[in-house]
Design an enzyme around this catalytic site. Structure first.
Site, PDB file in Angstrom:
ATOM      1  NE  ARG A  26      -4.408  -1.371   0.599  1.00 44.28           N
ATOM      2  CZ  ARG A  26      -5.644  -1.765   0.867  1.00 44.28           C
ATOM      3  NH1 ARG A  26      -5.605  -0.516   1.720  1.00 44.28           N
ATOM      4  NH2 ARG A  26      -6.224  -2.605   0.582  1.00 44.28           N
ATOM      5  NE  ARG A  32      -9.650   7.662  -6.066  1.00 46.84           N
ATOM      6  CZ  ARG A  32      -9.444   6.866  -4.681  1.00 46.84           C
ATOM      7  NH1 ARG A  32      -9.266   6.335  -4.566  1.00 46.84           N
ATOM      8  NH2 ARG A  32     -11.165   7.259  -4.544  1.00 46.84           N
ATOM      9  CG  ASP A  53      -8.581  -3.715  -4.072  1.00 44.70           C
ATOM     10  OD1 ASP A  53      -8.259  -3.221  -3.316  1.00 44.70           O
ATOM     11  OD2 ASP A  53      -9.436  -4.919  -4.098  1.00 44.70           O
TER      12      ASP A  53
HETATM   13  O1  CP3 Z   1       0.202  -2.066  -2.442  1.00 42.20           O
HETATM   14  C1  CP3 Z   1      -0.195  -0.941  -3.614  1.00 42.20           C
HETATM   15  O2  CP3 Z   1       0.094   0.227  -3.125  1.00 42.20           O
HETATM   16  C2  CP3 Z   1      -0.604  -1.113  -4.448  1.00 42.20           C
HETATM   17  C3  CP3 Z   1      -2.432  -1.241  -5.014  1.00 42.20           C
HETATM   18  C4  CP3 Z   1      -3.688  -2.125  -3.720  1.00 42.20           C
HETATM   19  C5  CP3 Z   1      -4.484  -1.684  -3.498  1.00 42.20           C
HETATM   20  N1  CP3 Z   1      -5.519  -2.627  -2.534  1.00 42.20           N
HETATM   21  C6  CP3 Z   1      -5.092  -0.029  -3.055  1.00 42.20           C
HETATM   22  C7  CP3 Z   1      -6.319  -0.298  -2.488  1.00 42.20           C
HETATM   23  C8  CP3 Z   1      -3.565  -3.489  -3.335  1.00 42.20           C
HETATM   24  C9  CP3 Z   1      -2.267  -4.351  -3.613  1.00 42.20           C
HETATM   25  C10 CP3 Z   1      -4.611  -3.829  -2.479  1.00 42.20           C
HETATM   26  C11 CP3 Z   1      -4.728  -4.966  -2.683  1.00 42.20           C
HETATM   27  C12 CP3 Z   1      -5.678  -4.857  -2.153  1.00 42.20           C
HETATM   28  N2  CP3 Z   1      -6.769  -4.817  -1.412  1.00 42.20           N
HETATM   29  C13 CP3 Z   1      -6.071  -6.351  -0.315  1.00 42.20           C
HETATM   30  C14 CP3 Z   1      -5.015  -7.520  -0.378  1.00 42.20           C
HETATM   31  C15 CP3 Z   1      -3.971  -6.274   0.358  1.00 42.20           C
HETATM   32  C16 CP3 Z   1      -4.428  -5.924   2.161  1.00 42.20           C
HETATM   33  O3  CP3 Z   1      -3.989  -4.719   2.304  1.00 42.20           O
HETATM   34  O4  CP3 Z   1      -4.987  -6.873   2.894  1.00 42.20           O
HETATM   35  C17 CP3 Z   1      -6.954  -6.659   0.334  1.00 42.20           C
HETATM   36  C18 CP3 Z   1      -7.891  -7.155   1.496  1.00 42.20           C
HETATM   37  C19 CP3 Z   1      -7.847  -5.988  -0.410  1.00 42.20           C
HETATM   38  C20 CP3 Z   1      -9.276  -4.532  -0.162  1.00 42.20           C
HETATM   39  C21 CP3 Z   1      -9.285  -3.981  -0.546  1.00 42.20           C
HETATM   40  N3  CP3 Z   1      -9.332  -2.657  -0.841  1.00 42.20           N
HETATM   41  C22 CP3 Z   1      -9.253  -2.569   1.576  1.00 42.20           C
HETATM   42  C23 CP3 Z   1      -9.303  -3.746   2.550  1.00 42.20           C
HETATM   43  C24 CP3 Z   1      -9.631  -1.651   0.918  1.00 42.20           C
HETATM   44  C25 CP3 Z   1      -9.821  -0.596   2.256  1.00 42.20           C
HETATM   45  C26 CP3 Z   1     -11.035   0.074   2.838  1.00 42.20           C
HETATM   46  C27 CP3 Z   1     -10.580   1.181   2.920  1.00 42.20           C
HETATM   47  O5  CP3 Z   1     -11.406   2.311   3.320  1.00 42.20           O
HETATM   48  O6  CP3 Z   1      -9.485   1.216   3.823  1.00 42.20           O
HETATM   49  C28 CP3 Z   1      -9.664  -1.193  -0.187  1.00 42.20           C
HETATM   50  C29 CP3 Z   1      -9.393   0.112  -1.199  1.00 42.20           C
HETATM   51  C30 CP3 Z   1      -8.113   0.181  -1.324  1.00 42.20           C
HETATM   52  N4  CP3 Z   1      -7.310  -0.301  -2.238  1.00 42.20           N
HETATM   53  C31 CP3 Z   1      -7.594   1.612  -1.204  1.00 42.20           C
HETATM   54  C32 CP3 Z   1      -6.478   1.257  -1.988  1.00 42.20           C
HETATM   55  C33 CP3 Z   1      -4.652   2.378  -2.242  1.00 42.20           C
HETATM   56  C34 CP3 Z   1      -8.002   2.775  -0.008  1.00 42.20           C
HETATM   57  C35 CP3 Z   1      -9.245   3.207  -0.900  1.00 42.20           C
HETATM   58  C36 CP3 Z   1      -8.742   4.363  -1.151  1.00 42.20           C
HETATM   59  O7  CP3 Z   1      -7.568   4.948  -1.751  1.00 42.20           O
HETATM   60  O8  CP3 Z   1      -9.334   5.214  -2.174  1.00 42.20           O
END
Ligand code: CP3
Length: 343
Positions: free
Chosen positions: A26, A39, A75
């Site tokens: 992340r 964004r 994602d």
């Molecule tokens: O690592 C990186 O910088 C690459 C981008 C990346 C994202 N998600 C961007 C994201 C990666 C590798 C992921 C993987 C991901 N997504 C996982 C596996 C890694 C982990 O953290 O366990 C999981 C379980 C998800 C599902 C997911 N997507 C969740 C639980 C969330 C967070 C919800 C929240 O708002 O807190 C997301 C959203 C997400 N994916 C964000 C980012 C930067 C945040 C939302 C946003 O920026 O609008």
């Protein structure tokens, strides 16, 4: 130097490096003001599906911190675009799937992954690779089948994913059909990323720490094994990450990956011994350390590096994703501490 000589890819292959490579799960995200600026007014997937935006966001942490690898901005739900399953990444909630997949009939109705539906991602990978040049490798990734099954069944995040775990126990035919479909989809999706130019891959099995070792062996392992074998045949390094997995490390290492990613709940040296020295290890700074003072950060970074003991095959990372509260200067401080490390 060339990409093959990069610190990150050399560490994935357990070759000698001048110091451990460092990147952060992340690393592109809400703690970066330049991310929030790009964004503004767009949903997560609007940015992810726009190749110019996706490339710009992927490059932000490389430009700011000089980390040793970039990770594609997407994602784990992104490949659902390739199978025409509607979903959203909802602000503050995470993934939301319009029609959860909870029955055998629903699994049977799922279609095969079509890379043509994700041309935007191939385009983004091309742009990122062009910008990174021969210095910094690009990591592609996918969610692992168990973690994907959790979201497909529940339709959204959950603390304990109880419905998914109930079906694992109670509906074996459904479970195996879903995991089989997910592992095929994941192989197709990862192959598409490799053909588009990524240099390494990571599987995120974020929630698999919820299952017992016996259930992992029966209901998860075979699918991880088939993905691991496919990726191995392409000659691209694979990192296999799970959180809260200290009861599963040997099984995870046996199932898939050149490198195993571990969180901070297990001591890194002990984890490495258990997964075997012939594999690399990634981790495992507690991301909450990056909320503490620079002095504390330097101490904890040194602790992780001491546990790795200068062995070949250590990739410095956090044990789970950076939180939105992380001050960017604290990430810079951790990078500097890894760079300055003398074993
Ligand atoms: O690592 C990186 O910088 C690459 C981008 C990346 C994202 N998600 C961007 C994201 C990666 C590798 C992921 C993987 C991901 N997504 C996982 C596996 C890694 C982990 O953290 O366990 C999981 C379980 C998800 C599902 C997911 N997507 C969740 C639980 C969330 C967070 C919800 C929240 O708002 O807190 C997301 C959203 C997400 N994916 C964000 C980012 C930067 C945040 C939302 C946003 O920026 O609008």
């Amino acid at each position: 130097m060339g990409l093959d000589g990069s610190r990150f890819l050399r560490a994935c292959r357990r070759e000698e490096v001048d110091r451990p490579p460092v990147w952060f799960m992340r690393q592109a995200g809400r703690y970066l003001p330049e991310y929030l600026a790009l964004r503004r007014g767009r949903t997560f997937m609007e940015s992810a599906r726009d190749p110019a935006h996706c490339a710009a966001i992927t490059l932000q942490p490389v430009t700011r911190f000089g980390v040793d690898a970039a990770i594609l901005f997407a994602d784990i739900m992104s490949p659902l675009d390739g199978v025409a399953l509607p979903f959203e990444i909802s602000a503050g909630v995470g993934p939301v799937i319009a029609s959860p997949v909870c029955t055998l009939a629903a699994v049977r109705a799922l279609s095969r992954f079509a890379a043509s539906e994700m041309a935007y991602l191939g385009d983004a990978i091309g742009r990122i690779k062009a910008a990174l040049g021969a210095e910094t490798p690009l990591i592609g990734f996918a969610g692992a089948p168990f973690t994907m099954a959790c979201y497909l069944i529940e339709g959204r995040g959950s603390r304990d994913f109880l419905s998914a775990r109930r079906l694992l126990h109670d509906a074996p035919e459904f479970w195996h059909a879903l995991m089989q479909w997910l592992s095929e989809m994941t192989i197709d999706y990862l192959r598409f990323q490799v053909e588009s130019g990524v240099d390494a891959l990571q599987l995120f099995d974020s929630w698999v720490g919820l299952v017992s070792p016996g259930d992992y062996r029966r209901a998860v392992f075979p699918y991880m094994r088939s993905i691991g074998s496919a990726v191995a045949s392409w000659g691209v390094p694979l990192i296999h990450f799970g959180a809260g997995c200290s009861g599963l490390l040997e099984l995870m290492a046996e199932a898939a990956g050149d490198v195993v990613g571990v969180d901070w709940r297990v001591e890194l040296g002990e984890a490495w011994q258990r997964i075997g020295w012939e594999r690399g290890i990634q981790g495992n700074l507690d991301p909450s350390v990056l909320l503490a003072s620079p002095e504390v950060i330097r101490g904890k970074v040194a602790e992780v590096l001491r546990a790795a003991d200068g062995r070949r095959g250590h990739i410095f990372n956090v044990g789970h994703g950076l939180s939105p509260q992380t001050p960017p200067e604290h990430v810079a401080c951790a990078v500097a501490a890894v760079r300055a490390w003398q074993a």
